[in-house]
Design an enzyme around this catalytic site. Structure first.
Site, PDB file in Angstrom:
ATOM      1  N   ASP A  62       9.055   2.651   1.785  1.00  0.00           N
ATOM      2  CA  ASP A  62       8.050   3.268   2.099  1.00  0.00           C
ATOM      3  C   ASP A  62       7.996   3.218   3.672  1.00  0.00           C
ATOM      4  O   ASP A  62       7.611   2.023   4.205  1.00  0.00           O
ATOM      5  CB  ASP A  62       7.040   2.858   1.233  1.00  0.00           C
TER       6      ASP A  62
ATOM      7  N   LYS B 287       2.952   9.732   8.619  1.00  0.00           N
ATOM      8  CA  LYS B 287       2.025   9.479   9.960  1.00  0.00           C
ATOM      9  C   LYS B 287       2.694  10.043  11.110  1.00  0.00           C
ATOM     10  O   LYS B 287       2.204  10.952  11.835  1.00  0.00           O
ATOM     11  CB  LYS B 287       2.124   7.910   9.954  1.00  0.00           C
TER      12      LYS B 287
ATOM     13  N   PHE C 146       0.890  -0.974   0.029  1.00  0.00           N
ATOM     14  CA  PHE C 146       0.067   0.123   0.016  1.00  0.00           C
ATOM     15  C   PHE C 146       1.016   1.079  -0.012  1.00  0.00           C
ATOM     16  O   PHE C 146       1.929   1.426   0.854  1.00  0.00           O
ATOM     17  CB  PHE C 146      -0.858  -0.030   1.435  1.00  0.00           C
TER      18      PHE C 146
HETATM   19  N1  PLP Z   1       2.283   4.277   2.421  1.00  0.00           N
HETATM   20  C1  PLP Z   1       2.123   3.354   3.554  1.00  0.00           C
HETATM   21  C2  PLP Z   1       2.994   2.312   3.771  1.00  0.00           C
HETATM   22  C3  PLP Z   1       1.108   3.733   4.388  1.00  0.00           C
HETATM   23  O1  PLP Z   1       0.590   2.710   5.124  1.00  0.00           O
HETATM   24  C4  PLP Z   1       0.037   4.816   3.956  1.00  0.00           C
HETATM   25  C5  PLP Z   1      -1.130   4.867   4.650  1.00  0.00           C
HETATM   26  O2  PLP Z   1      -1.787   4.097   5.305  1.00  0.00           O
HETATM   27  C6  PLP Z   1       0.528   5.386   2.756  1.00  0.00           C
HETATM   28  C7  PLP Z   1       1.485   5.266   2.144  1.00  0.00           C
HETATM   29  C8  PLP Z   1      -0.419   6.764   2.330  1.00  0.00           C
HETATM   30  O3  PLP Z   1      -0.301   7.443   3.537  1.00  0.00           O
HETATM   31  P1  PLP Z   1      -1.522   8.920   3.340  1.00  0.00           P
HETATM   32  O4  PLP Z   1      -2.897   8.228   3.580  1.00  0.00           O
HETATM   33  O5  PLP Z   1      -0.856   9.878   4.387  1.00  0.00           O
HETATM   34  O6  PLP Z   1      -1.514   9.317   2.210  1.00  0.00           O
END
Ligand code: PLP
Length: 411
Positions: free
Chosen positions: A237, A266, A152
């Site tokens: 990520d 986050k 994700f």
């Molecule tokens: N990357 C990862 C690993 C995530 O867990 C998330 C959100 O849960 C995101 C990207 C996307 O982040 P945002 O919702 O702040 O755009």
């Protein structure tokens, strides 16, 4: 779209928990109806409109890593709000420089890593920056990004395509070109996908939304080797895993690999929207003024929050606390009837239920005043504040055991 669809999307104000007597819902129907609306938080606890108290084991999906209403963060925000909320990135901002320098040191596990940072406002935006940077670095003809099934990476069009969940793509086709997916934890599959059009491999050290699946060290080390051999960047990520949650500052630090690009968000603002993309200096140098920008990215308010979050995290040794609390929680949960396994790192854990029905168990927990998330149909995700104490952990374990027993999935 039929009138019925429109009716369903706009007439569910009650169901969505709207606080006033609205005859139509003013919010787009992108989220399901919530069971609870929280109005206050303190440390590891939340309160709803009726004053009922909840133990928060999710911290806004890994965001409030220092707990709710942390006094130092609240004070930093109030002070910055009285001083200077925002200036354009056309002008200098000392706070952003300080936070970028700290992040560079954390990526280097205490030593300066020698990279550079772009500030964004969310995880998806931090990843967008990484994707654009990888394209700029690779140049024309070398623009493909390979990511893993089950991953994700966000909901913007490009990060949605990077997200290795084809079911989420369907409604939004055609998505931006230049993304390829391979099986998670399968080095041969990655080797086969890395042709000369690939500029980067994008991976989470622990797949979070995909069900809390940590990578294997041999896999990530093999990915690093392959990227070096084929001239591709390794982007980690760390939006969900970064800044102490896994028991190290960053998840990749468990695996003996050093990425070229690291994204985070986050926990960085403890609830204030801020994201960041760090890159090795020679990679970051591919960007030229005008290539990428954000009106709010790196603004004084968000970076003031981040500066205090990072200082507090260091003072509290949150990676060490997360590692210790995670061990305690994992050991206690493993002994519960109806739990077939606990996986994850530090305080990012999934509790696999023998009898599945995780959504029912999560609902039962919410009714009992404990917030968790059913991350898969058979597993609960726990991502509490990294400052959670032992009594709260014990409370969590007792409540989870009771909820599993009530739902009757102990067989
Ligand atoms: N990357 C990862 C690993 C995530 O867990 C998330 C959100 O849960 C995101 C990207 C996307 O982040 P945002 O919702 O702040 O755009």
């Amino acid at each position: 779209m039929s009138t019925t669809d429109v009716d369903r999307a706009t007439t569910h104000a009650d169901e969505m928990g709207a606080p006033v007597d609205l005859d139509r819902c003013p919010l787009m129907p992108t989220y399901g109806p919530p069971r609870v609306a929280f109005v206050r938080g303190q440390g590891t606890w939340l309160w709803d409109r009726d004053g009922k108290r909840y133990l928060d084991l999710l911290s806004g999906l890994g965001v409030t890593a220092l707990g709710h209403s942390h006094p130092a963060v609240a004070e930093a925000l109030a002070e910055q709000a009285r001083t200077l909320l925002h200036v354009s990135n056309l002008f200098g901002n000392d706070i952003a420089w300080q936070v970028a320098t700290t992040l560079d040191r954390l990526v280097g596990d205490g030593e300066p890593a020698g990279g550079q940072v772009f500030f964004a406002n969310s995880g998806g935006e931090a990843n967008e920056c990484a994707l654009k940077l990888a394209r700029r670095y690779g140049g024309r003809g070398r623009h493909v990004v390979v990511s893993a099934y089950g991953s994700f990476h966000g909901r913007t069009l490009a990060t949605l395509h990077a997200t290795g969940q084809p079911a989420k793509h369907e409604a939004f086709q055609p998505l931006p070109e230049g993304f390829r997916h391979v099986a998670w934890d399968d080095l041969d599959a990655l080797a086969a996908a890395l042709d000369p059009t690939v500029t980067a491999v994008l991976l989470e050290p622990v797949q979070g939304e995909g069900g809390v699946h940590p990578a294997n060290a041999e896999y990530l080390q093999g990915v690093r080797r392959l990227c070096d051999e084929r001239g591709a960047l390794l982007i980690m990520d760390e939006v969900q895993t970064g800044l102490g949650r896994t028991g190290r500052w960053f998840g990749f630090q468990h695996f003996g690999v050093v990425p070229d690009v690291v994204t985070m968000a986050k926990a960085l603002g403890n609830g204030v929207p801020i994201g960041a993309c760090w890159a090795r200096a020679d990679v970051a140098a591919a960007f030229r003024p005008g290539d990428h920008a954000s009106t709010f990215g790196g603004q004084p308010l968000a970076t003031a929050a981040a500066r205090t979050v990072l200082a507090t995290m260091a003072a509290e040794d949150v990676p060490g606390r997360a590692a210790r609390a995670g061990d305690r929680l994992r050991t206690a949960l493993t002994g519960i009837d109806g739990v077939s396994g606990v996986r994850g790192l530090g305080l990012l854990l999934a509790v696999e239920l023998t009898g599945g029905r995780s959504a029912e168990v999560a609902t039962e927990l919410l009714d009992q005043g404990v917030v968790v998330n059913a991350v898969t149909p058979t597993a609960l995700r726990l991502a509490p504040s990294l400052l959670i104490d032992d009594a709260e952990l014990d409370h969590a374990v007792t409540a989870i055991a009771a909820a599993i027993a009530t739902v009757g999935v102990t067989e």
